[in-house]
Write a protein that holds these residues in place. Structure first.
Motif, mmCIF file in Angstrom:
data_model
loop_
_atom_site.group_PDB
_atom_site.id
_atom_site.type_symbol
_atom_site.label_atom_id
_atom_site.label_comp_id
_atom_site.label_asym_id
_atom_site.label_seq_id
_atom_site.Cartn_x
_atom_site.Cartn_y
_atom_site.Cartn_z
ATOM 1 N N LYS A 428 75.090 76.825 12.954
ATOM 2 C CA LYS A 428 74.405 77.517 11.868
ATOM 3 C C LYS A 428 74.408 76.697 10.581
ATOM 4 O O LYS A 428 73.423 76.685 9.844
ATOM 5 N N GLU A 429 75.512 76.006 10.314
ATOM 6 C CA GLU A 429 75.612 75.277 9.057
ATOM 7 C C GLU A 429 74.939 73.904 9.121
ATOM 8 O O GLU A 429 74.188 73.523 8.220
ATOM 9 N N HIS A 430 75.177 73.155 10.193
ATOM 10 C CA HIS A 430 74.707 71.765 10.270
ATOM 11 C C HIS A 430 73.482 71.597 11.157
ATOM 12 O O HIS A 430 72.911 70.507 11.208
ATOM 13 N N GLY A 431 73.098 72.651 11.873
ATOM 14 C CA GLY A 431 71.901 72.558 12.685
ATOM 15 C C GLY A 431 72.117 71.963 14.055
ATOM 16 O O GLY A 431 71.149 71.715 14.775
ATOM 17 N N LEU A 542 61.510 78.757 6.872
ATOM 18 C CA LEU A 542 62.586 79.442 6.153
ATOM 19 C C LEU A 542 63.745 79.827 7.051
ATOM 20 O O LEU A 542 64.888 79.942 6.609
ATOM 21 N N ASN A 543 63.454 80.054 8.327
ATOM 22 C CA ASN A 543 64.489 80.518 9.248
ATOM 23 C C ASN A 543 64.489 79.667 10.506
ATOM 24 O O ASN A 543 63.557 78.893 10.764
ATOM 25 N N VAL A 544 65.530 79.851 11.316
ATOM 26 C CA VAL A 544 65.577 79.177 12.609
ATOM 27 C C VAL A 544 64.792 80.017 13.599
ATOM 28 O O VAL A 544 65.178 81.131 13.935
ATOM 29 N N TRP A 545 63.688 79.493 14.068
ATOM 30 C CA TRP A 545 62.847 80.196 15.029
ATOM 31 C C TRP A 545 62.880 79.528 16.403
ATOM 32 O O TRP A 545 62.225 79.992 17.329
ATOM 33 N N GLY A 568 71.784 67.027 7.933
ATOM 34 C CA GLY A 568 71.352 67.842 6.803
ATOM 35 C C GLY A 568 69.889 68.198 6.796
ATOM 36 O O GLY A 568 69.439 68.991 5.945
ATOM 37 N N SER A 569 69.108 67.638 7.732
ATOM 38 C CA SER A 569 67.662 67.891 7.701
ATOM 39 C C SER A 569 67.294 69.299 8.132
ATOM 40 O O SER A 569 66.142 69.711 7.959
ATOM 41 N N ASN A 570 68.253 70.038 8.668
ATOM 42 C CA ASN A 570 67.973 71.439 9.014
ATOM 43 C C ASN A 570 67.775 72.290 7.768
ATOM 44 O O ASN A 570 67.377 73.460 7.872
#
Length: 996
Positions: A428-431, A542-545, A568-570
């Motif tokens: 969730k934090e780093h993608g 805006l969100n993780v889809w 960090g690109s997430n």
């Protein structure tokens, strides 16, 4: 078989079978059930029995074979509220005969164990040497029968088949199956799947991949009884399910730990202490109702063996005693309920349960396990996880470490990650997150070999394994549509490691959007830098889809083409956030064969170049998306029907293989969860009706009104009104002749006996409302209206996505047309309560007020065509003008509600972000008719699966515009693909392949 407690927790009180009756049952039983041999038909009173007669009588018909379905199978207790997913499947097969030459116990004919009833409950038998030898013999036979029966376990067989196998094995050993007719039990063994605690009756239920099943075997031979049971995993999915592993293996260990302390002088009450302590250490509960028992010439003599601590059992173990220990553990609450058959016990919360049992002989020095498993016995333990952290995360400069602890876990066993929560948090934090050793090296190599065979099969079918749009040279091998090519890959999709991490960001429900493979051979070059969401979805992200689960079948290093990513690109939400030097920021995911790497859809990444001379890099990509997003691959059209029918319900849901696409179940309860203070709609006059929403007074005058315009009003003006008010009424959009044609075409579907009577949105509308789904496939006239120039202009103007996708080195224009989400006909009868006020875009989890409003960001557009005059009195749609611009905190007020009163042929055109709901029909004998067309953005999942809802034969006769609305035209983005292309390029082939 387990013995019920004689002390400690009390038996479960019988409940009345009356529908909606919560009373405890008395002694009143249905006389017809008694005649038919149906047990458990208890009622609280004569009045309750009479009130429920019409429903209850269905059970009698079922028992007599009068309500069987086409396959002959039926649920004998249709009104019973089951706690879990398991259901009885009748009819039961006839009672199996035991030859008279075999010695029978005293209950074989009467069903009554007379000898047990005469026993003193305080006298414990001590067997002499002859009796001990007889017990050894019968227990050896019982173990043989259990092993023979368990060897038949596999998905696709029925428990009745297992009963037949068990019965024949008993007879072949000159033994009587002790459960047969014991207290009228109808079968020769007990089969208890999943949430069934014990004493399940073998029937026509088919075992599924993912079930767990307890087989309880008891034999009578040479005047002595044996008793043992074990819980088994059915299929690879069960062996890979952490919850099933936990309850099964913990129960097995509880039995073993209790056996360890059996020796002369051990208090009988101590077994329960050992069992409960170990169960609690694993967060499992002990079912206290059932316990072990003595066993010898009687089936259930003293002593009673409780499996819980703080029991009142008396007595010490003595040499020559024979008894069973048979703990039952559950993942949830320890209470259980009886099914109406009066035998089957199920957990009260539907959670899974397991049991193990041995018959034991206390010796002079310890214990002899009389029913011990042999070297070749089926089943056996699966290792539980260690407690150490097996999740690796980025340290220092962001490069993953290179060391990987070997866990030796496989698809055929289990993945148990002790620090899974840490991996979820890192994702969730780093993608991204990496889980090492999900597969062992041997299984990774096996999967790679299967992948090469899948490549050959794919090429034999004409698939291209080099895709220039993805890769710069043929050294990159691509294999698509893995679920179609090999069962191994289908099983990998349901592996709990990937599922748990995917759910942590996408929620409990998600879709497998694509599953493909990439083998980077020596010399292969890097593909373009991208994020998965940027390829198919317009900004802002805006969100993780989406989530990509990457399975490493070989080691993945910088040299052999490891996936490269930008730390960090997430967090990048727009194209403008991507820096010009982005390629310089790439670092590799280095992983070992058998690891998985999970990345969220916003993380920018690419494949690396393979600069080795002789090393392949092979990975699989399980690309998953939120349940309301459109899939990259149209599995409904791609997978052959015969293959679809073999898939588990879980995998079908993950692949989107259902007639209903995406919608919210229930009575719009998502509104209660998201907006707990919103106004509720109830039938006027009910006690829970909010005071301000008592039925609208006859002279109610809304403070606003819905604007009305002729259907030939210029599109620009219509769009301006929709932008301002959220909707409007277009008068005379449909002619009276067209309305009549629609009624004629829908006539075959308007009878209550039709399947559509259940309603596409059953539970979302009052029971007085009949819904007819798949409307454009049933009414050619409605299909034509769906292409009305005005409607086409509107949904194209509002819902079309277009722009430029930036790919490393160049720009790609994209154009994504809207889709028809669903088409419905509403027939709202007299008395129908009004709907709760709601927003339709809640089904796609759209948030409001987070950014400046723009009409071209709307998710859906609805069109409600009046099939008759609609008025406030007959339930015209309630509508809140201007509510499309409200944030999620704004609540509708009573005087803001107006009504879409229309003449036949007029239509309410409205945005899904507007608050609305069907009104209350208060006109006796009147049915309000409306036809609904609902359009959605082409990046989103439709509420009807149009590839299954509309017969393909009818699709062939539709216009190209209509086929596009149904999803047969692939947009320029990689969505809705079949054979890596546009379904319309081979529409006939799509139909032939899916055979629907």
């Amino acid at each position: 078989m387990a013995q019920i407690a004689t002390e400690g927790p009390s038996m479960q009180q019988r409940k009345c079978l009356g529908a909606d009756c919560d009373n405890d049952a008395g002694t009143l039983q249905c006389p017809s059930c008694l005649k038919l041999g149906i047990k458990g038909s208890y009622f609280c009173s004569q009045d309750c029995f009479k009130k429920n007669w019409s429903q209850h009588n269905a059970i009698h018909k079922a028992a007599q074979g009068k309500t069987q379905n086409v396959s002959g199978a039926f649920n004998p207790f249709p009104t019973y509220s089951f706690t879990g997913a398991v259901r009885p499947v009748y009819p039961l097969s006839a009672r199996r005969a035991v030859p008279n030459s075999i010695r029978h116990p005293d209950w074989a004919e009467t069903g009554i164990p007379k000898g047990e009833k005469r026993l003193s409950r305080s006298k414990i038998d001590i067997l002499d040497g002859k009796g001990q030898d007889a017990m050894r013999k019968v227990c050896k036979l019982a173990r043989e029968v259990l092993d023979i029966t368990a060897a038949e376990l596999r998905p696709g067989i029925t428990t009745d088949y297992l009963d037949d196998v068990c019965h024949k094995a008993c007879v072949e050993r000159n033994a009587y199956p002790s459960p047969l007719n014991y207290n009228h039990f109808p079968k020769s063994l007990c089969t208890s799947p999943n949430e069934v605690v014990c004493h399940g009756i073998p029937d026509q239920r088919i075992l599924l991949n993912g079930d767990i099943l307890n087989l309880d075997i008891s034999l009578y031979h040479g005047s002595y009884h044996a008793d043992l049971n074990e819980t088994y995993y059915i299929g690879d999915r069960a062996r890979a399910d952490p919850d099933s592993i936990k309850v099964v293996e913990t129960t097995r260990e509880c039995l073993n730990k209790a056996i360890e302390i059996v020796k002369p002088g051990t208090p009988i009450g101590d077994f329960g202490k050992v069992i409960e302590k170990h169960a609690k250490s694993r967060n499992c509960s002990v079912v206290a109702t059932w316990g072990g028992h003595g066993i010898n010439t009687e089936f259930h003599p003293p002593p009673w063996i409780p499996h819980y601590a703080k029991n009142k059992a008396v007595g010490l173990c003595k040499p020559g005693m024979t008894f069973t220990i048979e703990p039952i553990l559950t993942l949830g609450k320890p209470q259980q309920v009886y099914w109406p058959d009066n035998w089957t016990n199920a957990t009260v919360d539907g959670k899974r349960t397991a049991q193990f049992e041995h018959t034991l002989l206390v010796t002079e020095t310890g214990v002899e396990i009389l029913t011990a498993a042999g070297e070749n016995s089926p089943g056996g333990p699966i290792p539980l996880s260690t407690t150490r952290d097996t999740t690796e995360v980025v340290k220092g400069d962001g490069d993953p470490p290179n060391t990987h602890p070997a866990l030796n876990l496989t698809i055929r066993t289990v993945i148990m990650i002790s620090n899974l929560e840490g991996a979820k948090a890192h994702l969730k934090e780093h993608g991204w997150a990496r889980i090492p050793s999900v597969l062992n090296k041997a299984d990774a190599a096996h999967a790679l070999a299967r992948l090469w065979k899948a490549k050959e099969a794919s090429e034999a079918c004409g698939e291209q394994t080099f895709q220039p749009i993805l890769d710069p040279d043929p050294s990159n091998v691509r294999v698509f549509y893995l679920p179609e090519l090999d069962e191994l890959f289908r099983n990998m999709l349901t592996h709990p490691a990937g599922i748990d991490l995917t759910k942590s960001v996408l929620g409990e429900k998600f879709l497998v959007s694509n599953f493909s493979a990439n083998i980077a051979r020596p010399g292969s070059k890097s593909m373009a830098l991208h994020s998965d969401q940027s390829i198919v979805l317009p900004e802002p992200w805006l969100n993780v889809w989406a989530v990509n689960v990457i399975w490493c079948l070989t080691r993945m290093t910088k040299e052999n083409g490891a996936t490269l990513y930008i730390p960090g690109s997430n967090k990048w939400m727009r194209w403008e956030d991507v820096p010009h030097n982005a390629p310089d920021l790439l670092v590799p995911f280095e992983a070992d064969a058998g690891d998985i790497v999970v990345i969220d859809g916003r993380l920018w990444h690419t494949s690396g170049s393979n600069v080795t001379e002789d090393e392949d890099r092979a990975i699989l990509f399980a690309y998953c998306s939120a349940p309301y997003m459109r899939q990259l691959v149209n599995w409904s059209a791609k997978l052959p029907k015969e293959l679809q029918e073999t898939l588990s319900p879980e995998l079908k849901e993950m692949l989107g293989l259902s007639h209903i696409g995406y919608h919210v179940y229930g009575d719009l309860r998502y509104m209660d969860d998201k907006y707990p203070k919103r106004l509720e709609a109830r039938t006027p006059g009910t006690k829970d009706q909010p005071a301000e929403l008592e039925s609208f007074p006859q002279d109610y005058k809304p403070s606003t009104h819905i604007s009305e315009f002729p259907a030939n009003t210029p599109i620009k003006e219509i769009l301006s009104i929709i932008d301002r008010d959220g909707g409007l009424i277009l008068n005379n959009l449909v002619s009276l002749e067209e309305l009549k044609a629609i009624e004629d075409e829908l006539a075959p579907y308007t009878q209550p006996s039709k399947p559509e009577d259940s309603g596409f949105f059953k539970g979302l509308v009052p029971q007085e409302t009949l819904l007819i789904g798949g409307l454009v496939g049933k009414s050619p006239t409605l299909s034509t209206i769906c292409e009305h120039p005005v409607l086409t202009h509107l949904h194209q103007s509002i819902l079309t996505d277009h722009g430029v996708r930036k790919v490393e080195g160049y720009d790609l224009p994209y154009h994504i047309d809207p889709l028809l989400s669903c088409s419905l006909s509403f027939r709202v009868g007299y008395g129908a309560a009004r709907q709760r006020l709601h927003r339709d875009d809640g089904t796609h989890l759209v948030e409001h007020g987070k950014k400046p409003y723009r009409l071209d960001r709307e998710a859906q557009l609805g069109v409600l065509i009046a099939g008759c005059e609609t008025t406030q009195a007959n339930g015209a749609t309630m509508f809140v003008v201007g509510s499309h611009r409200w944030d999620d905190e704004r609540e509708p007020k009573l005087d803001e509600i107006t009504f879409a009163e229309m003449q036949p042929g007029s239509a309410l055109v409205f945005l899904a972000s507007c608050w609305h709901g069907a009104g209350h029909n208060s006109i006796p004998g009147f049915t309000r008719i409306q036809h609904g067309l609902f359009f959605v953005r082409g990046t989103m999942r439709t509420q009807e699966n149009q590839f299954l809802a509309i017969p393909r034969s009818k699709v062939l006769g539709m216009s190209a515009e209509m086929q596009s609305l149904l999803g047969y035209k692939q947009p320029t983005a990689a969505l809705g693909m079949v054979e890596n292309g546009d379904p319309m390029d081979d529409l006939v082939g799509v139909i032939a392949r899916a055979n629907i």
